[in-house]
Design a protein around this motif. Structure first.
Motif, PDB file in Angstrom:
ATOM      1  N   GLU A 143       0.828  -1.211   0.000  1.00  0.00           N
ATOM      2  CA  GLU A 143       0.000   0.000   0.000  1.00  0.00           C
ATOM      3  C   GLU A 143       0.862   1.260   0.000  1.00  0.00           C
ATOM      4  OE1 GLU A 143      -3.844   1.077   2.497  1.00  0.00           O
ATOM      5  OE2 GLU A 143      -2.052   1.043   3.761  1.00  0.00           O
ATOM      6  N   PHE A 144       0.508   2.191  -0.890  1.00  0.00           N
ATOM      7  CA  PHE A 144       1.195   3.483  -0.963  1.00  0.00           C
ATOM      8  C   PHE A 144       0.168   4.587  -1.148  1.00  0.00           C
ATOM      9  CE2 PHE A 144       4.022   0.222  -2.694  1.00  0.00           C
ATOM     10  CZ  PHE A 144       5.033   0.300  -1.742  1.00  0.00           C
ATOM     11  N   GLY A 145       0.487   5.751  -0.654  1.00  0.00           N
ATOM     12  CA  GLY A 145      -0.385   6.904  -0.797  1.00  0.00           C
ATOM     13  C   GLY A 145       0.457   8.133  -1.048  1.00  0.00           C
ATOM     14  N   PHE A 146      -0.128   9.088  -1.723  1.00  0.00           N
ATOM     15  CA  PHE A 146       0.580  10.306  -2.091  1.00  0.00           C
ATOM     16  C   PHE A 146      -0.319  11.519  -1.877  1.00  0.00           C
ATOM     17  CE2 PHE A 146       1.801   6.776  -4.730  1.00  0.00           C
ATOM     18  CZ  PHE A 146       3.188   6.826  -4.772  1.00  0.00           C
ATOM     19  N   VAL A 147       0.260  12.569  -1.338  1.00  0.00           N
ATOM     20  CA  VAL A 147      -0.381  13.878  -1.336  1.00  0.00           C
ATOM     21  C   VAL A 147       0.460  14.733  -2.274  1.00  0.00           C
ATOM     22  CG1 VAL A 147      -1.012  15.925  -0.023  1.00  0.00           C
ATOM     23  CG2 VAL A 147      -1.211  13.649   1.029  1.00  0.00           C
ATOM     24  N   PHE A 148      -0.174  15.168  -3.353  1.00  0.00           N
ATOM     25  CA  PHE A 148       0.490  16.030  -4.330  1.00  0.00           C
ATOM     26  C   PHE A 148      -0.021  17.455  -4.168  1.00  0.00           C
ATOM     27  CE2 PHE A 148       0.659  11.913  -6.574  1.00  0.00           C
ATOM     28  CZ  PHE A 148       2.007  11.865  -6.898  1.00  0.00           C
ATOM     29  N   SER A 149       0.865  18.400  -4.408  1.00  0.00           N
ATOM     30  CA  SER A 149       0.522  19.817  -4.376  1.00  0.00           C
ATOM     31  C   SER A 149       1.073  20.448  -5.650  1.00  0.00           C
ATOM     32  CB  SER A 149       1.149  20.466  -3.135  1.00  0.00           C
ATOM     33  OG  SER A 149       0.927  21.856  -3.127  1.00  0.00           O
ATOM     34  N   ARG A 150       0.426  21.489  -6.125  1.00  0.00           N
ATOM     35  CA  ARG A 150       0.940  22.190  -7.311  1.00  0.00           C
ATOM     36  C   ARG A 150       2.136  23.069  -6.960  1.00  0.00           C
ATOM     37  NH1 ARG A 150      -0.378  20.097 -12.309  1.00  0.00           N
ATOM     38  NH2 ARG A 150      -2.622  19.918 -12.521  1.00  0.00           N
ATOM     39  N   THR A 151       2.346  23.341  -5.676  1.00  0.00           N
ATOM     40  CA  THR A 151       3.521  24.100  -5.237  1.00  0.00           C
ATOM     41  C   THR A 151       4.164  23.371  -4.060  1.00  0.00           C
ATOM     42  OG1 THR A 151       2.331  25.437  -3.620  1.00  0.00           O
ATOM     43  CG2 THR A 151       2.446  26.305  -5.867  1.00  0.00           C
ATOM     44  N   PRO A 152       5.500  23.439  -3.952  1.00  0.00           N
ATOM     45  CA  PRO A 152       6.136  22.781  -2.805  1.00  0.00           C
ATOM     46  C   PRO A 152       5.964  23.575  -1.512  1.00  0.00           C
ATOM     47  CG  PRO A 152       7.804  23.818  -4.164  1.00  0.00           C
ATOM     48  CD  PRO A 152       6.479  23.991  -4.873  1.00  0.00           C
ATOM     49  N   GLN A 153       5.773  24.864  -1.626  1.00  0.00           N
ATOM     50  CA  GLN A 153       5.531  25.705  -0.465  1.00  0.00           C
ATOM     51  C   GLN A 153       4.020  25.836  -0.264  1.00  0.00           C
ATOM     52  OE1 GLN A 153       7.029  26.996  -3.302  1.00  0.00           O
ATOM     53  NE2 GLN A 153       9.119  26.552  -2.716  1.00  0.00           N
ATOM     54  N   ASN A 154       3.630  26.199   0.913  1.00  0.00           N
ATOM     55  CA  ASN A 154       2.212  26.421   1.221  1.00  0.00           C
ATOM     56  C   ASN A 154       1.340  25.204   0.880  1.00  0.00           C
ATOM     57  OD1 ASN A 154       2.875  29.100   1.954  1.00  0.00           O
ATOM     58  ND2 ASN A 154       2.756  29.709  -0.198  1.00  0.00           N
ATOM     59  N   SER A 155       1.858  24.017   1.178  1.00  0.00           N
ATOM     60  CA  SER A 155       1.120  22.798   0.859  1.00  0.00           C
ATOM     61  C   SER A 155       0.251  22.328   2.023  1.00  0.00           C
ATOM     62  CB  SER A 155       2.092  21.695   0.456  1.00  0.00           C
ATOM     63  OG  SER A 155       2.996  21.430   1.508  1.00  0.00           O
TER      64      SER A 155
END
Length: 189
Positions: A143-155
């Motif tokens: 099992e793997f999960g990811f939280v992606f953000s369009r910016t590395p800051q303010n995530s």
């Protein structure tokens, strides 16, 4: 057929001399996928900001991916970041929809790993994406999960939103770790 291949890969891992650390007792969560998923809007740059650790992923910080979409092949993905030895590593692979599942339930195919599901549970396309990947058989799961953000800051808002989404879908968010994005990161995937 896809499920049979994925199950065979996990069975082979479990049957090996020792069970890899990323295979654990349990079953995969039955997550809901994003309704009306728009493949075109999902394209672009994404930053991994929280993950369930992946031992075969060579990078541990500054992880970012460029998703280039075309309607024939799906996404051509270039993912890069720094290894624990401070080496900049870049890998290319594909993430693509199949006829077996709705568009938000895709298949990830990178040279350094076996093919696995890539399920977009929820995204607003502009700031966050919550992605789940799990293969299970005979009461074992990878099992793997990811939280992606369009910016590395303010995530923080992406992390907060996805934490809620994962919990609501039966995924233990306490197993996620932060992906460091510091001032010395270089983003050139």
């Amino acid at each position: 057929m896809l499920k049979a291949l994925l199950t065979a890969a996990l069975v082979a891992l479990v049957a090996a001399d020792s069970i890899p650390d990323f295979v654990a007792p349990g079953t995969c969560a039955k997550v809901a996928n994003q309704d009306n998923f728009d493949l075109h809007r999902y394209a672009g740059r994404w930053y991994q900001v929280q993950i369930i650790d992946i031992p075969y992923q060579p990078y541990t910080r500054c992880i970012h991916s460029d998703y280039d979409y075309d309607s024939v092949n799906g996404f051509r993905v270039t993912t890069a970041g720094f290894s624990p030895n401070n080496e900049y590593i870049r890998l290319q692979g594909k993430i693509y929809p199949t006829k077996d599942f709705p568009p938000a339930h895709m298949l990830v195919d990178f040279p350094s790993a076996f093919a696995a599901p890539y399920e977009v549970i929820e995204t607003d396309y502009d700031s966050y994406s919550c992605v789940y990947s799990c293969i299970g058989t005979d009461n074992y799961k990878s099992e793997f999960g990811f939280v992606f953000s369009r910016t590395p800051q303010n995530s923080a808002s992406a992390i907060s939103r996805c934490a809620s989404v994962f919990r609501r879908n039966g995924v233990d968010f306490s197993s996620f770790s932060a992906v460091p994005h510091t001032s010395d990161c270089v983003y050139r995937a």
